[in-house]
Design a protein around this motif. Structure first.
Motif, PDB file in Angstrom:
ATOM      1  N   VAL A  51       0.876  -0.697   0.271  1.00  0.00           N
ATOM      2  CA  VAL A  51      -0.675   0.037  -0.328  1.00  0.00           C
ATOM      3  C   VAL A  51       0.642   1.451   0.289  1.00  0.00           C
ATOM      4  CG1 VAL A  51      -1.454   1.139   1.570  1.00  0.00           C
ATOM      5  CG2 VAL A  51      -1.641  -1.112   1.158  1.00  0.00           C
ATOM      6  N   THR A 160      -6.515  -6.215   3.062  1.00  0.00           N
ATOM      7  CA  THR A 160      -6.043  -4.460   2.644  1.00  0.00           C
ATOM      8  C   THR A 160      -6.885  -3.908   2.572  1.00  0.00           C
ATOM      9  OG1 THR A 160      -4.307  -5.918   1.845  1.00  0.00           O
ATOM     10  CG2 THR A 160      -3.992  -3.961   0.482  1.00  0.00           C
ATOM     11  N   SER A 161      -7.445  -4.567   1.593  1.00  0.00           N
ATOM     12  CA  SER A 161      -9.495  -3.487   1.334  1.00  0.00           C
ATOM     13  C   SER A 161      -9.898  -2.884   2.478  1.00  0.00           C
ATOM     14  CB  SER A 161     -10.379  -4.353   0.394  1.00  0.00           C
ATOM     15  OG  SER A 161      -9.947  -5.065  -0.725  1.00  0.00           O
ATOM     16  N   LEU A 164      -7.584  -0.352   4.005  1.00  0.00           N
ATOM     17  CA  LEU A 164      -8.216   1.027   2.464  1.00  0.00           C
ATOM     18  C   LEU A 164      -9.880   1.680   3.453  1.00  0.00           C
ATOM     19  CD1 LEU A 164      -6.402   0.218  -0.797  1.00  0.00           C
ATOM     20  CD2 LEU A 164      -5.007   1.430   1.469  1.00  0.00           C
ATOM     21  N   ASN A 167      -9.485   3.969   6.319  1.00  0.00           N
ATOM     22  CA  ASN A 167      -8.428   4.944   6.200  1.00  0.00           C
ATOM     23  C   ASN A 167      -9.837   6.098   5.691  1.00  0.00           C
ATOM     24  OD1 ASN A 167      -5.957   6.235   5.880  1.00  0.00           O
ATOM     25  ND2 ASN A 167      -6.541   6.394   4.138  1.00  0.00           N
ATOM     26  N   LEU A 168     -10.076   5.919   4.617  1.00  0.00           N
ATOM     27  CA  LEU A 168     -11.336   6.209   3.742  1.00  0.00           C
ATOM     28  C   LEU A 168     -12.315   6.539   4.815  1.00  0.00           C
ATOM     29  CD1 LEU A 168     -11.726   8.042   1.405  1.00  0.00           C
ATOM     30  CD2 LEU A 168     -12.932   6.239   0.296  1.00  0.00           C
ATOM     31  N   GLN A 413     -10.346  13.721  -3.305  1.00  0.00           N
ATOM     32  CA  GLN A 413      -9.431  13.229  -2.835  1.00  0.00           C
ATOM     33  C   GLN A 413      -8.461  13.484  -3.381  1.00  0.00           C
ATOM     34  OE1 GLN A 413      -9.412   9.567  -5.678  1.00  0.00           O
ATOM     35  NE2 GLN A 413     -11.589   8.982  -4.477  1.00  0.00           N
ATOM     36  N   GLN A 417      -3.946  10.462   0.147  1.00  0.00           N
ATOM     37  CA  GLN A 417      -4.466   8.787   0.118  1.00  0.00           C
ATOM     38  C   GLN A 417      -3.302   8.223  -0.025  1.00  0.00           C
ATOM     39  OE1 GLN A 417      -7.900   8.403  -0.249  1.00  0.00           O
ATOM     40  NE2 GLN A 417      -7.963  11.134  -0.509  1.00  0.00           N
ATOM     41  N   MET A 418      -4.565   6.731   0.472  1.00  0.00           N
ATOM     42  CA  MET A 418      -3.662   5.574   0.451  1.00  0.00           C
ATOM     43  C   MET A 418      -4.071   4.505  -1.021  1.00  0.00           C
ATOM     44  SD  MET A 418      -4.068   4.243   4.636  1.00  0.00           S
ATOM     45  CE  MET A 418      -2.593   5.261   6.049  1.00  0.00           C
ATOM     46  N   ALA A 419      -3.291   4.613  -1.546  1.00  0.00           N
ATOM     47  CA  ALA A 419      -3.872   3.434  -3.218  1.00  0.00           C
ATOM     48  C   ALA A 419      -2.770   2.312  -2.647  1.00  0.00           C
ATOM     49  CB  ALA A 419      -2.979   4.120  -4.173  1.00  0.00           C
ATOM     50  N   LEU A 420      -3.526   0.883  -3.158  1.00  0.00           N
ATOM     51  CA  LEU A 420      -2.571  -0.092  -3.732  1.00  0.00           C
ATOM     52  C   LEU A 420      -2.070  -0.348  -4.481  1.00  0.00           C
ATOM     53  CD1 LEU A 420      -3.691  -2.973  -2.580  1.00  0.00           C
ATOM     54  CD2 LEU A 420      -4.833  -3.545  -4.253  1.00  0.00           C
TER      55      LEU A 420
END
Length: 510
Positions: A51, A160-161, A164, A167-168, A413, A417-420
Motif C-alpha cells: 500500500v 488490505t481492502s 483502505l 482509512n478513507l 481525493q 491517500q492510501m493507494a494499493l
C-alpha cells in the motif's frame, strides 16, 4: 588436559587435529536431521500486498491537512479496527473461511497471522524531507500467512481492502466531525460576540458623552463653559451696575420734574390765585388800572384761572386718563431712562437664565469628568471582552474555512491517500518451513555440539604429550627428552635399519 600452564596456538591446533572426527560427525549429521525434520511441519503460505501512502496534492500552505496524527499511529489504529471481532466475523462468514473450526478460532488465526510492516524510506528521501513533515513512511506491506496459498491471497486482499476503506472512512469522519465541531464553536462564538456587542451598545447609550474617548472633549467643553460663565457673570454685574446707575438718574430726573410740575396742583393753583387776587387789590388801592404791575398781576390771575380750569377738567375726566396724560407728558429724558432701565432688566433676566443654564451644564460635565475613571475601567473591561469574543470568532471562522477546504480536498481525493500499489500475491512456495534455513540451523547446532563434545573430551584427557605438559604435571625441570622412534624398512631390505620419525607430538622420558 594438563592444567596450570598457558596454551599456545600449537596446542589448540593439536586439539583440533585430535578431535576433528568428533567435531565433523555432528556437524554433518545435524543439517541432514534438521532438513528431514522440516518435513514434519505443515507448510505455511504468505501473501503480501503493498500500500502506497500518497502525500497531499495541494500544498499545506494553502490547505491544512485535517488529520495530523502520525501515520504509524493511524495504521495501528486502523489495524485494531479491522481486526475487531465483529469485522472479522462478518468477513469469515462472507468468505466461508471457518472450515472445520469455529468462528472464534478463525478470528484468532487471522489476528495472529496478520503482519503490517512499514516501508523504510531511502536515505535520499530522508535527506529531502522538509522540516515539520510528518509523513516519513512512503507505504507499508500487508502480509498474511495461511495453510493454503489461495486462502492466504484471498484473506490478504480482503484485509488490505478493509484497511483502505477504514482509512478513507476515518479521514472522512475526522474531516466531517472537525467541520461540525468548528461550526458549533463558530455559532457559540457568534452568539457570545452578539451579546458583547449588545452590552457595548447599551453601555455607550447609558454613558453617552462619558466614554474614555470623550474625556478630553469634556475637559475642553468644561473649560469653555467656565469661560462663558465668567463672561456671563461679568455682563450680569455690569448690567446690574448700569441699571442701578440709570435708576439713580431717573430718580433725580423725576424729582426735578415733579418739582417743576408741583404748580399744576389744584390746591397750589388755588392758593396762587388767592395770593394774586390779594396782591391785585393792594395794587389797585395804590395804583391805577394802567399801572404795569396791575396789568401783570391781572394777567397772572387769568393764567392761573386757566390752569386751574384745565386741572379741574382733567380731574373730572377720570384718574386713569389723568395718569396716562401725566405719564405721556413726562419729558423725553425720563422716558429714555425708563426704557434703558427696562432693557437692563431684560438683560439681567437673560443673563441670570444663561448663568443658571451654564451652571447646570458645568455641573453635568464636572460629574462626567469625575466619573470618567470608573467608567473608563468598566469600558475597558467590556472592550477587552468584546475584543476577545471578536478574536475567538475570527479564529473559529478561519478554522472553519480551513476545515471546509480540507473536507472538500478530501472529498475530491486531493488530500493524503492510501493507494494499493501491489495487490495480494499468490505464493508459489511455502514461506514456512524454510528447509535451507532449517539445514543452516542444524549445521550451526551440529558445530556447537561437536565443539562442545571435543572440549569436554579434552578437559577429561590427562595425557602428557609435550615437554610443557611434563613440566606442568611434575613441577620439575626437564633433563632429557627422547623422541618417538619407529621401525621402517629400508629400500635395500635391511630390517635392522632404524630411522627417527619426527612427529609433532613426542612422549617425554625422564
Amino acid at each position: 588436559m594438563i592444567e596450570n600452564r598457558e596454551l599456545t596456538i600449537d596446542d589448540y591446533l593439536a586439539m583440533l587435529r585430535r578431535r576433528l572426527k568428533v567435531i565433523l560427525i555432528p556437524a554433518l549429521l545435524a543439517p541432514l536431521a534438521a532438513f528431514l525434520i522440516s518435513f514434519a511441519f505443515p507448510a505455511k503460505y504468505t501473501s503480501r500486498s503493498l500500500v502506497l501512502v500518497e502525500e497531499q496534492k495541494v500544498p499545506e500552505g494553502y490547505v491544512k491537512p485535517v488529520v495530523t496524527e502520525d501515520i504509524s499511529q493511524r495504521i495501528a489504529s486502523m489495524e485494531q479496527q479491522v481486526l475487531s471481532r465483529n469485522r472479522l466475523t462478518a468477513m469469515i462468514e462472507r468468505l466461508g473461511l471457518a472450515k472445520g473450526k469455529s468462528v472464534d478460532q478463525a478470528v484468532d488465526d487471522i489476528q495472529t497471522n496478520l503482519l503490517i510492516q512499514p516501508v523504510l524510506p531511502d536515505i535520499t528521501a530522508t535527506q529531502r524531507k522538509k522540516p515539520g513533515q510528518q509523513n516519513d513512511m512512503p507505504g507499508f506491506y500487508v502480509s498474511f500467512t495461511a495453510d493454503n496459498a489461495r486462502d492466504a491471497q484471498q484473506i490478504c486482499s480482503e484485509l488490505t481492502s478493509m484497511l483502505l476503506a477504514e482509512n478513507l472512512k476515518a479521514r472522512s469522519q475526522v474531516a466531517q466531525g472537525t467541520t461540525e465541531f468548528l461550526s458549533r464553536q463558530l455559532d457559540e462564538a457568534k452568539k457570545n460576540l452578539n451579546d458583547q456587542d449588545s452590552k457595548m451598545a447599551t453601555f455607550k447609550r447609558q454613558y453617552m458623552g462619558q466614554l474614555p474617548g470623550d474625556a478630553d472633549n469634556n475637559l475642553k467643553i468644561l473649560m469653555g463653559l467656565n469661560s462663558q460663565l465668567d463672561a456671563n457673570t461679568q455682563n450680569l454685574n455690569r448690567a446690574t451696575q448700569d441699571k442701578a446707575y440709570t435708576e439713580s438718574l431717573l430718580a433725580q430726573q423725576l424729582a426735578a420734574w415733579k418739582t417743576s410740575q408741583s404748580s399744576s396742583n389744584p390746591q397750589t393753583l388755588q392758593q396762587q390765585l388767592s395770593q394774586l387776587q390779594t396782591q391785585l387789590i393792594d395794587l389797585e388801592a395804590r395804583y391805577t388800572a394802567d399801572h404795569p404791575d396791575v396789568i401783570k398781576t391781572r394777567a397772572d390771575i387769568d393764567q392761573v384761572r386757566k390752569k386751574l380750569k384745565e386741572v379741574n377738567d382733567a380731574t373730572a375726566g377720570g384718574s386713569d386718563v389723568a395718569n396716562d396724560r401725566g405719564s405721556g407728558s413726562e419729558p423725553a429724558e425720563i422716558r429714555q431712562l425708563r426704557l434703558q432701565i427696562h432693557q437692563y432688566q431684560d438683560l439681567i433676566a437673560q443673563a441670570t437664565r444663561d448663568q443658571k443654564k451654564l451652571q447646570q451644564e458645568i455641573s453635568v460635565y464636572q460629574s462626567r469628568v469625575a466619573s470618567s475613571p470608573a467608567i473608563e475601567g468598566e469600558y475597558k473591561e467590556l472592550a477587552r471582552d468584546y475584543d476577545n469574543a471578536q478574536k475567538v470568532y475570527q479564529d473559529d471562522l478561519a478554522k472553519q474555512s480551513t476545515s471546509k477546504m480540507a473536507t472538500q480536498a478530501q472529498q475530491q481525493q486531493q488530500g493524503e491517500q492510501m493507494a494499493l500499489l501491489d495487490p495480494a500475491t499468490l505464493p508459489d512456495s511455502p514461506s514456512f518451513p524454510n528447509r535451507l534455513l532449517f539445514a543452516g540451523g542444524g549445521l550451526g547446532a551440529g558445530l556447537a555440539l561437536g565443539l562442545g563434545l571435543a572440549l569436554w573430551l579434552e578437559l577429561r584427557d590427562k595425557s602428557i604429550r609435550t615437554q610443557a605438559d611434563a613440566e606442568a604435571a611434575l613441577d620439575l625441570p626437564m633433563l632429557v627428552a627422547v623422541p618417538w622412534v619407529v621401525q621402517t624398512m629400508p629400500a635395500n631390505g635391511n630390517s635392522h635399519f632404524w630411522k627417527r620419525k619426527r612427529r609433532p607430538e613426542e612422549r617425554a622420558r625422564v
